[in-house]
Motif scaffolding. Structure first.
Motif, PDB file in Angstrom:
ATOM      1  N   ALA A  92       0.820  -1.219   0.000  1.00 43.58           N
ATOM      2  CA  ALA A  92       0.000   0.000   0.000  1.00 43.58           C
ATOM      3  C   ALA A  92       0.853   1.269   0.000  1.00 43.58           C
ATOM      4  O   ALA A  92       0.358   2.361  -0.288  1.00 43.58           O
ATOM      5  CB  ALA A  92      -0.936   0.002   1.208  1.00 43.58           C
ATOM      6  N   LEU A  93       2.154   1.117   0.277  1.00 43.69           N
ATOM      7  CA  LEU A  93       3.055   2.270   0.310  1.00 43.69           C
ATOM      8  C   LEU A  93       3.481   2.747  -1.075  1.00 43.69           C
ATOM      9  O   LEU A  93       4.104   3.808  -1.202  1.00 43.69           O
ATOM     10  CB  LEU A  93       4.319   1.917   1.107  1.00 43.69           C
ATOM     11  N   LYS A  94       3.180   1.979  -2.106  1.00 46.46           N
ATOM     12  CA  LYS A  94       3.684   2.275  -3.454  1.00 46.46           C
ATOM     13  C   LYS A  94       3.494   3.718  -3.923  1.00 46.46           C
ATOM     14  O   LYS A  94       4.383   4.278  -4.563  1.00 46.46           O
ATOM     15  CB  LYS A  94       3.067   1.311  -4.468  1.00 46.46           C
ATOM     16  N   PRO A  95       2.353   4.352  -3.680  1.00 46.56           N
ATOM     17  CA  PRO A  95       2.186   5.723  -4.187  1.00 46.56           C
ATOM     18  C   PRO A  95       3.071   6.762  -3.495  1.00 46.56           C
ATOM     19  O   PRO A  95       3.190   7.892  -3.972  1.00 46.56           O
ATOM     20  CB  PRO A  95       0.700   6.022  -3.916  1.00 46.56           C
ATOM     21  N   LEU A  96       3.684   6.404  -2.378  1.00 39.61           N
ATOM     22  CA  LEU A  96       4.442   7.375  -1.594  1.00 39.61           C
ATOM     23  C   LEU A  96       5.877   7.544  -2.083  1.00 39.61           C
ATOM     24  O   LEU A  96       6.484   6.611  -2.611  1.00 39.61           O
ATOM     25  CB  LEU A  96       4.484   6.952  -0.128  1.00 39.61           C
ATOM     26  N   SER A  97       6.399   8.747  -1.883  1.00 36.32           N
ATOM     27  CA  SER A  97       7.809   9.048  -2.116  1.00 36.32           C
ATOM     28  C   SER A  97       8.304   9.896  -0.960  1.00 36.32           C
ATOM     29  O   SER A  97       7.524  10.551  -0.255  1.00 36.32           O
ATOM     30  CB  SER A  97       8.004   9.811  -3.429  1.00 36.32           C
ATOM     31  N   ILE A  98       9.621   9.887  -0.764  1.00 38.38           N
ATOM     32  CA  ILE A  98      10.246  10.742   0.241  1.00 38.38           C
ATOM     33  C   ILE A  98      11.230  11.669  -0.461  1.00 38.38           C
ATOM     34  O   ILE A  98      12.102  11.205  -1.203  1.00 38.38           O
ATOM     35  CB  ILE A  98      10.991   9.906   1.303  1.00 38.38           C
ATOM     36  N   THR A  99      11.072  12.959  -0.244  1.00 39.27           N
ATOM     37  CA  THR A  99      11.979  13.954  -0.812  1.00 39.27           C
ATOM     38  C   THR A  99      12.750  14.639   0.311  1.00 39.27           C
ATOM     39  O   THR A  99      12.153  15.061   1.305  1.00 39.27           O
ATOM     40  CB  THR A  99      11.209  15.014  -1.626  1.00 39.27           C
ATOM     41  N   MET A 100      14.063  14.738   0.147  1.00 41.64           N
ATOM     42  CA  MET A 100      14.898  15.430   1.123  1.00 41.64           C
ATOM     43  C   MET A 100      15.557  16.635   0.462  1.00 41.64           C
ATOM     44  O   MET A 100      16.053  16.530  -0.661  1.00 41.64           O
ATOM     45  CB  MET A 100      15.977  14.506   1.670  1.00 41.64           C
ATOM     46  N   HIS A 101      15.540  17.748   1.157  1.00 42.95           N
ATOM     47  CA  HIS A 101      16.193  18.974   0.670  1.00 42.95           C
ATOM     48  C   HIS A 101      17.109  19.498   1.760  1.00 42.95           C
ATOM     49  O   HIS A 101      16.721  19.610   2.925  1.00 42.95           O
ATOM     50  CB  HIS A 101      15.149  20.035   0.323  1.00 42.95           C
ATOM     51  N   GLN A 102      18.329  19.820   1.378  1.00 43.02           N
ATOM     52  CA  GLN A 102      19.290  20.397   2.307  1.00 43.02           C
ATOM     53  C   GLN A 102      20.116  21.452   1.590  1.00 43.02           C
ATOM     54  O   GLN A 102      20.647  21.213   0.508  1.00 43.02           O
ATOM     55  CB  GLN A 102      20.212  19.315   2.867  1.00 43.02           C
ATOM     56  N   ASP A 103      20.172  22.631   2.181  1.00 41.40           N
ATOM     57  CA  ASP A 103      20.997  23.717   1.649  1.00 41.40           C
ATOM     58  C   ASP A 103      21.710  24.344   2.833  1.00 41.40           C
ATOM     59  O   ASP A 103      21.096  25.076   3.621  1.00 41.40           O
ATOM     60  CB  ASP A 103      20.132  24.743   0.918  1.00 41.40           C
ATOM     61  N   GLU A 104      22.990  24.036   2.977  1.00 39.59           N
ATOM     62  CA  GLU A 104      23.744  24.499   4.139  1.00 39.59           C
ATOM     63  C   GLU A 104      23.868  26.020   4.163  1.00 39.59           C
ATOM     64  O   GLU A 104      23.721  26.649   5.216  1.00 39.59           O
ATOM     65  CB  GLU A 104      25.123  23.856   4.142  1.00 39.59           C
ATOM     66  N   ASP A 105      24.124  26.642   3.001  1.00 37.02           N
ATOM     67  CA  ASP A 105      24.296  28.099   2.970  1.00 37.02           C
ATOM     68  C   ASP A 105      23.031  28.823   3.412  1.00 37.02           C
ATOM     69  O   ASP A 105      23.085  29.818   4.130  1.00 37.02           O
ATOM     70  CB  ASP A 105      24.694  28.556   1.564  1.00 37.02           C
ATOM     71  N   LYS A 106      21.891  28.326   2.975  1.00 40.30           N
ATOM     72  CA  LYS A 106      20.617  28.954   3.338  1.00 40.30           C
ATOM     73  C   LYS A 106      20.054  28.409   4.644  1.00 40.30           C
ATOM     74  O   LYS A 106      19.015  28.843   5.096  1.00 40.30           O
ATOM     75  CB  LYS A 106      19.591  28.744   2.217  1.00 40.30           C
ATOM     76  N   GLN A 107      20.761  27.438   5.226  1.00 37.99           N
ATOM     77  CA  GLN A 107      20.337  26.788   6.467  1.00 37.99           C
ATOM     78  C   GLN A 107      18.928  26.228   6.335  1.00 37.99           C
ATOM     79  O   GLN A 107      18.068  26.429   7.178  1.00 37.99           O
ATOM     80  CB  GLN A 107      20.434  27.769   7.640  1.00 37.99           C
ATOM     81  N   GLU A 108      18.732  25.497   5.252  1.00 39.72           N
ATOM     82  CA  GLU A 108      17.439  24.878   4.986  1.00 39.72           C
ATOM     83  C   GLU A 108      17.569  23.363   5.060  1.00 39.72           C
ATOM     84  O   GLU A 108      18.524  22.781   4.554  1.00 39.72           O
ATOM     85  CB  GLU A 108      16.924  25.255   3.592  1.00 39.72           C
ATOM     86  N   PHE A 109      16.601  22.751   5.683  1.00 36.49           N
ATOM     87  CA  PHE A 109      16.550  21.295   5.687  1.00 36.49           C
ATOM     88  C   PHE A 109      15.115  20.837   5.907  1.00 36.49           C
ATOM     89  O   PHE A 109      14.448  21.277   6.845  1.00 36.49           O
ATOM     90  CB  PHE A 109      17.433  20.707   6.787  1.00 36.49           C
ATOM     91  N   PHE A 110      14.614  19.988   5.020  1.00 35.02           N
ATOM     92  CA  PHE A 110      13.311  19.387   5.263  1.00 35.02           C
ATOM     93  C   PHE A 110      13.222  18.023   4.603  1.00 35.02           C
ATOM     94  O   PHE A 110      13.956  17.706   3.665  1.00 35.02           O
ATOM     95  CB  PHE A 110      12.168  20.292   4.780  1.00 35.02           C
ATOM     96  N   ILE A 111      12.324  17.215   5.124  1.00 37.58           N
ATOM     97  CA  ILE A 111      11.993  15.929   4.534  1.00 37.58           C
ATOM     98  C   ILE A 111      10.491  15.905   4.299  1.00 37.58           C
ATOM     99  O   ILE A 111       9.707  16.286   5.174  1.00 37.58           O
ATOM    100  CB  ILE A 111      12.409  14.762   5.445  1.00 37.58           C
ATOM    101  N   ARG A 112      10.103  15.487   3.093  1.00 37.76           N
ATOM    102  CA  ARG A 112       8.685  15.512   2.727  1.00 37.76           C
ATOM    103  C   ARG A 112       8.231  14.118   2.293  1.00 37.76           C
ATOM    104  O   ARG A 112       8.846  13.480   1.440  1.00 37.76           O
ATOM    105  CB  ARG A 112       8.456  16.518   1.598  1.00 37.76           C
ATOM    106  N   LEU A 113       7.155  13.669   2.888  1.00 35.72           N
ATOM    107  CA  LEU A 113       6.494  12.426   2.498  1.00 35.72           C
ATOM    108  C   LEU A 113       5.305  12.824   1.637  1.00 35.72           C
ATOM    109  O   LEU A 113       4.462  13.614   2.061  1.00 35.72           O
ATOM    110  CB  LEU A 113       6.024  11.684   3.754  1.00 35.72           C
ATOM    111  N   HIS A 114       5.229  12.292   0.397  1.00 38.81           N
ATOM    112  CA  HIS A 114       4.184  12.774  -0.500  1.00 38.81           C
ATOM    113  C   HIS A 114       3.765  11.693  -1.492  1.00 38.81           C
ATOM    114  O   HIS A 114       4.499  10.726  -1.749  1.00 38.81           O
ATOM    115  CB  HIS A 114       4.664  14.022  -1.252  1.00 38.81           C
ATOM    116  N   GLY A 115       2.563  11.889  -2.063  1.00 37.50           N
ATOM    117  CA  GLY A 115       2.076  10.940  -3.054  1.00 37.50           C
ATOM    118  C   GLY A 115       0.665  11.270  -3.496  1.00 37.50           C
ATOM    119  O   GLY A 115      -0.033  12.086  -2.885  1.00 37.50           O
ATOM    120  N   MET A 116       0.243  10.632  -4.602  1.00 34.48           N
ATOM    121  CA  MET A 116      -1.109  10.786  -5.124  1.00 34.48           C
ATOM    122  C   MET A 116      -1.858   9.471  -4.920  1.00 34.48           C
ATOM    123  O   MET A 116      -1.345   8.405  -5.260  1.00 34.48           O
ATOM    124  CB  MET A 116      -1.074  11.147  -6.613  1.00 34.48           C
ATOM    125  N   PHE A 117      -3.077   9.563  -4.393  1.00 36.77           N
ATOM    126  CA  PHE A 117      -3.856   8.379  -4.063  1.00 36.77           C
ATOM    127  C   PHE A 117      -5.212   8.401  -4.771  1.00 36.77           C
ATOM    128  O   PHE A 117      -5.795   9.466  -4.972  1.00 36.77           O
ATOM    129  CB  PHE A 117      -4.062   8.287  -2.545  1.00 36.77           C
TER     130      PHE A 117
END
Length: 238
Positions: A92-117
């Motif tokens: 049932a997890l197939k539609p999901l993806s995990i996206t990671m973004h990191q930018d040290e200079d901008k001090q940005e970091f997030f992880i996103r769980l996303h998908g279309m159902f």
């Protein structure tokens, strides 16, 4: 038997404890489909971290997306050895993806769980599948099942969101202590609809000018401890 997807998921979950905010954005389509996004933003943690702890990554920008569908294909032999009931939950997890973004200079970091159902049932089964992977690890002292659990009932004219506390939050002292890391953080939801909103049963809900989206902000720590306070019913115009 441990499989790579378990390690990936728990790396994802463990990062929640150093995050400052949670953002949930869901788009509900007129044919019943649901576009789901759940983001854990740790940017504030990066800003507070000592310079020495991240100097090795100075200037690094990293973006990557991992599809559960691809991972399940890679691990199909291992998954086939699990009980049939557990296999169905993991598939049932197939539609999901995990996206990671990191930018040290901008001090940005997030992880996103996303998908279309295709519908709310498929979304609920995927979210339940995450809990299945979590409980499968079952390693003492590493119980990361402290996220609130939610189910969604969407019939194209009415949304009912029901949230409840995880078992770990009831019994696991580590999970309970982890919520302290969210003190002062926010849990923000944004729900978008194909028709105008008729009624929302939450006094602090903010309805957009076109009346097709609603946003609500909660205290993140309170959300994890008492998720039932985020229960919601939204009715659309016919």
């Amino acid at each position: 038997m441990k499989i790579f997807i378990l390690s990936l998921l728990f790396s994802f979950l463990s990062l929640i404890v150093i995050s400052c905010s949670i953002a949930e954005e869901i788009t509900f389509h007129p044919d019943g489909r649901i576009k789901y996004s759940y983001t854990i933003d740790g940017s504030n943690f990066m800003q507070m971290a000592p310079t020495s702890s991240s100097s090795a990554f100075k200037g690094m920008t990293k973006d990557s997306t991992i599809s559960f569908s691809d991972l399940l294909e890679m691990q199909k032999d291992s998954i086939s050895k699990l009980p049939l009931k557990e296999q169905k939950k993991i598939v049932a997890l197939k539609p999901l993806s995990i996206t990671m973004h990191q930018d040290e200079d901008k001090q940005e970091f997030f992880i996103r769980l996303h998908g279309m159902f295709t519908n709310s049932k498929a979304l609920n089964e995927a979210l339940e599948g995450l809990q299945t992977l979590n409980s499968a690890k079952n390693t003492p002292g590493e119980n990361t099942e402290f996220m609130a659990k939610s189910t969604y009932d969407w019939n194209t004219s009415r949304l009912v969101k029901t949230s409840y506390v995880s078992n770990a939050m009831k019994t696991d002292s580590l999970a309970q202590n982890l919520t302290q890391m969210f003190t002062g953080g926010k849990y923000q939801v944004l729900y978008k609809f194909p028709k105008k909103i008729k009624h929302v049963n939450h006094p602090e809900a903010i309805i957009s000018a076109d009346r097709k989206s609603v946003s609500i902000e909660y205290d993140a720590q309170e959300y994890l401890i008492s998720p039932e306070k985020t229960n919601l019913i939204i009715e659309l115009e016919q």
